[in-house]
Design a protein around this motif. Sequence first.
Motif, PDB file in Angstrom:
ATOM      1  N   TYR A  17     -18.623 -20.998 -49.545  1.00 39.28           N
ATOM      2  CA  TYR A  17     -18.241 -19.594 -49.625  1.00 39.28           C
ATOM      3  C   TYR A  17     -19.438 -18.690 -49.414  1.00 39.28           C
ATOM      4  O   TYR A  17     -20.577 -19.073 -49.641  1.00 39.28           O
ATOM      5  CB  TYR A  17     -17.524 -19.260 -50.940  1.00 39.28           C
ATOM      6  CG  TYR A  17     -18.354 -19.418 -52.184  1.00 39.28           C
ATOM      7  CD1 TYR A  17     -19.040 -18.336 -52.725  1.00 39.28           C
ATOM      8  CD2 TYR A  17     -18.435 -20.643 -52.829  1.00 39.28           C
ATOM      9  CE1 TYR A  17     -19.792 -18.476 -53.872  1.00 39.28           C
ATOM     10  CE2 TYR A  17     -19.184 -20.784 -53.985  1.00 39.28           C
ATOM     11  CZ  TYR A  17     -19.858 -19.705 -54.497  1.00 39.28           C
ATOM     12  OH  TYR A  17     -20.599 -19.855 -55.629  1.00 39.28           O
ATOM     13  N   ASP A  18     -19.146 -17.489 -48.942  1.00 39.71           N
ATOM     14  CA  ASP A  18     -20.141 -16.489 -48.625  1.00 39.71           C
ATOM     15  C   ASP A  18     -19.909 -15.304 -49.562  1.00 39.71           C
ATOM     16  O   ASP A  18     -18.941 -14.568 -49.379  1.00 39.71           O
ATOM     17  CB  ASP A  18     -19.999 -16.070 -47.168  1.00 39.71           C
ATOM     18  CG  ASP A  18     -20.953 -14.981 -46.764  1.00 39.71           C
ATOM     19  OD1 ASP A  18     -21.959 -14.787 -47.457  1.00 39.71           O
ATOM     20  OD2 ASP A  18     -20.692 -14.310 -45.756  1.00 39.71           O
ATOM     21  N   TYR A  19     -20.753 -15.171 -50.538  1.00 41.56           N
ATOM     22  CA  TYR A  19     -20.598 -14.132 -51.548  1.00 41.56           C
ATOM     23  C   TYR A  19     -19.198 -14.227 -52.145  1.00 41.56           C
ATOM     24  O   TYR A  19     -18.787 -15.286 -52.589  1.00 41.56           O
ATOM     25  CB  TYR A  19     -20.907 -12.749 -50.978  1.00 41.56           C
ATOM     26  CG  TYR A  19     -22.336 -12.656 -50.490  1.00 41.56           C
ATOM     27  CD1 TYR A  19     -23.386 -12.527 -51.390  1.00 41.56           C
ATOM     28  CD2 TYR A  19     -22.628 -12.735 -49.143  1.00 41.56           C
ATOM     29  CE1 TYR A  19     -24.697 -12.463 -50.958  1.00 41.56           C
ATOM     30  CE2 TYR A  19     -23.947 -12.663 -48.701  1.00 41.56           C
ATOM     31  CZ  TYR A  19     -24.969 -12.533 -49.608  1.00 41.56           C
ATOM     32  OH  TYR A  19     -26.256 -12.485 -49.179  1.00 41.56           O
TER      33      TYR A  19
END
Length: 94
Positions: A17-19
């Motif tokens: 996941y990205d942020y």
Amino acid sequence: MSQLTQRTESGELVWRYDYYDAVFCTGPDFSAKLLYAMNARDSCTQFTFFYRDAEDNDYEFIAQSDARDPTDYQLAGQLFDTARASGLALPYSY
């Protein structure tokens, strides 16, 4: 999305996941990305799902919080939350 959620919950798939607004998964015969964002034009939140199959066919699906039938939005939300928790390793066991 239901199958991806099930496979993630069973530990078969692990997502990155990205942020707090995107999750990504790559399997042997697919790749998937699920984005969460505010849609300012429609004044709602939405999930945008991108899927690429083994033959490099691309698919895109959008589910908005203000849809008449919230089922797709709820499925996308469940996958998003499950994906963010996949691969979580706590330093203790119950």
